[in-house]
Design a protein around this motif. Sequence first.
Motif, PDB file in Angstrom:
ATOM      1  N   GLU A 112      12.731   6.417  -5.696  1.00  9.19           N
ATOM      2  CA  GLU A 112      12.596   6.706  -4.043  1.00  9.19           C
ATOM      3  C   GLU A 112      13.237   7.917  -3.573  1.00  9.19           C
ATOM      4  N   ASP A 135      10.874  10.983  -1.819  1.00  7.04           N
ATOM      5  CA  ASP A 135      11.166  11.317  -0.634  1.00  7.04           C
ATOM      6  C   ASP A 135      11.596  12.805  -0.327  1.00  7.04           C
ATOM      7  N   ARG A 157       4.573   3.505 -11.335  1.00  4.78           N
ATOM      8  CA  ARG A 157       5.600   3.481 -10.026  1.00  4.78           C
ATOM      9  C   ARG A 157       5.455   4.522  -9.188  1.00  4.78           C
ATOM     10  N   ASP A 196      14.726   3.038 -10.689  1.00  3.65           N
ATOM     11  CA  ASP A 196      13.795   2.650  -9.296  1.00  3.65           C
ATOM     12  C   ASP A 196      14.542   3.530  -8.020  1.00  3.65           C
ATOM     13  N   HIS A 197      15.822   3.381  -7.892  1.00  2.00           N
ATOM     14  CA  HIS A 197      16.427   4.123  -6.685  1.00  2.00           C
ATOM     15  C   HIS A 197      16.228   5.529  -6.865  1.00  2.00           C
ATOM     16  N   THR A 232       5.295   5.621  -3.393  1.00  2.00           N
ATOM     17  CA  THR A 232       5.628   4.669  -4.565  1.00  2.00           C
ATOM     18  C   THR A 232       4.730   3.501  -4.740  1.00  2.00           C
TER      19      THR A 232
END
Length: 686
Positions: free
Chosen positions: A71, A75, A95, A67-68, A412
């Motif tokens: 992101e 970005d 996601r 998940d990190h 996301t």
Amino acid sequence: MESLQAAIRCGVDAVYVGARQFSARASAKNFDDIALKEAAKLCHLSDVKLYLAVNTLVFDDEFPALDHLIEVMADAGVDACIVQDFGVAAYLKRRIPTMPLHASTQMTIHTVGGLEMAKKMGFCRAVLARELSCDKIAELCKAADALGIEIEVFVHGAHCMSVSGQCWISAGMGGRSANRGRCAQPCRLPFTADPKIKDAHALSLKDMCLVSHVDKLCEIGVSSLKIEGRMKRPEYVAAAVTAYRTALDGGKPNISELQSVFSRSGFTDGYFTNQRKAMFGMRGKEDVLAAQVVLDNLRKYYQKPRKIVCLNAKFTLYPNEPSSLRVSDAEGNSRTVTGAVPQTAKNRPTDLEQLRKQFEKLGDTIYSCGEVSAETDGKTMLPASELNALRREAVAAMDYFRIEKHTPHHQTVPVIENIVSSKKLDLTAKIRLQIRSLKQLDKLDDLTNEIEYLLIPLNLVSQYMATKQSFSPERCIVIPPRFILGETDIIHMLKSAKNNGFTRILCNHLGAAALGEKIGMQLHGGLGLHYSNSWCSSDFPFANCEDDVVSPEMINNITGNSAFGSMRLGTFAYGKLPFMLTRNCPIQAQIGCAKCEHVLHDRMGKNLFVDCTRYEDKPDYSEIFNSIPIWLADKQNLLRNASFILLQMSDEEPEEVHDIVKSFLSNGQLYRPNEYCRGLHIEHLT
């Protein structure tokens, strides 16, 4: 970062990089969060796409880290992700739905059916297995064009002996999983089919080089040429990219230089040309020495950026007004910046010659000087320092514009966590028996009712039907080839089997799942699909499978087996783990089929079982098995959560097969192999 710069400056169109987790090259100097964003900017400035490798198996407890990373990649503006794990692919689609997905070569896509399933799963590109001929690639390119999916082909770099995604030798021998990005390359160590020749390297192939076939690859419709290079030094990257860029541009690449920087006794194009002789090689002293000669010259290839954009410049210099500079490219993109107010010239006004002279100083940028023009009253002057400042600011503005233009923007989406059911579907784990030869059934008569399903190779079905059947076709699961060379023939054989009552098929790759679905057979997942997390169940092929054997590398793969939805999960409880699936038989290559004893000896004195699968006269592929089996008959408490247990036979004799099955029915009390292991993640068990 230096290798990335070398790749960009030598002319790539796209680059794969790895993050600190989930990369198939875990030991490489991969990119942390900050470096990944910088890498994206560097690529997008030069209109180079940045693809992120998320191409390992991922376990459930690692999804917060995934998940990190999602992101971070959103970005940074990553252009696409390359994926091996079906569960990861399903998760990424939900996601970060705007992220294009590339199917890794680890997915073993080598058939039209495999492409169809990849498209169905949402992949926009498939990286084909490296073991395909030119004709086969052409066939797949034609199918891909009709499907609207791109084809990527490896053209240069290390050749794994095993078909990618079907190798457990590093995990089995040393606990370092190739499917988790930590391959120790034990295949480069001595292995021999002839015990008299102890220093043979029967599992080490030369590096691939298809630079002389670039025109053909373009002609047959390949979308992307892939150079393996994430574990190589920048000089290697520069040499390889330069060679293939030169070939694509119609020039003559420097093959000698390319071979010198890195090879293993030369190169091979054996799979592409379908001439699989002389493909074996090791990196020797002469190869290392050859590299030292060319490194200094190769560094010159990437010392400065490529001049890929011609900038036109228009200066405006009037008294009492801020000076300005408008830069523009051939595509009509432009940026305007302002600077100091010009002075009235006391001696020599700033003229066009001086403006050009200062603007040409584009140095270490991607820009070259185009047309320079000016609007001025002819009486003003701007110092060289101010002209340089204007140029630098204009270049920075154009850099920023180009980066923004070429950077995709992703959103996301929160995802509801998968809930894995702890409800046990079965009171007792059922036994499934997989055989490799029909004679292995000879002593099983008194135990057949204790076995849920018999797993039988497709090429044995017709022979099985002509003999006394220990199991009815309804209680059989047919196993199509692990590597399919002729889909039409296999479809015919599967239809024939179905007409005789065989309605179930084992799927070790997407191609097999596609055929089973087309013919209307019930799908069962095999080891080759690498069930590694609960998200696998939410997407094809698992969503259409009745059940699956979990990956032998899955943490807690025994104690953690519970059902997800309606999916039944089983465990590999007995068998010599299939270390490698090879298109190039090591025994045939070293001593020939006539002398084959089905044994490959390693440097520690272990004997690996080797056997080939033949649908015609010549072997289609070979399988190399561990020297000792996994044995869990005496660990019934660890099997309690499994819906079924798989007992996979390789070279066992009929009496041994009988004893193995009976032992699993009696908690391991009646029989135990002389040597055995406990599996890839439970070695600590006794």
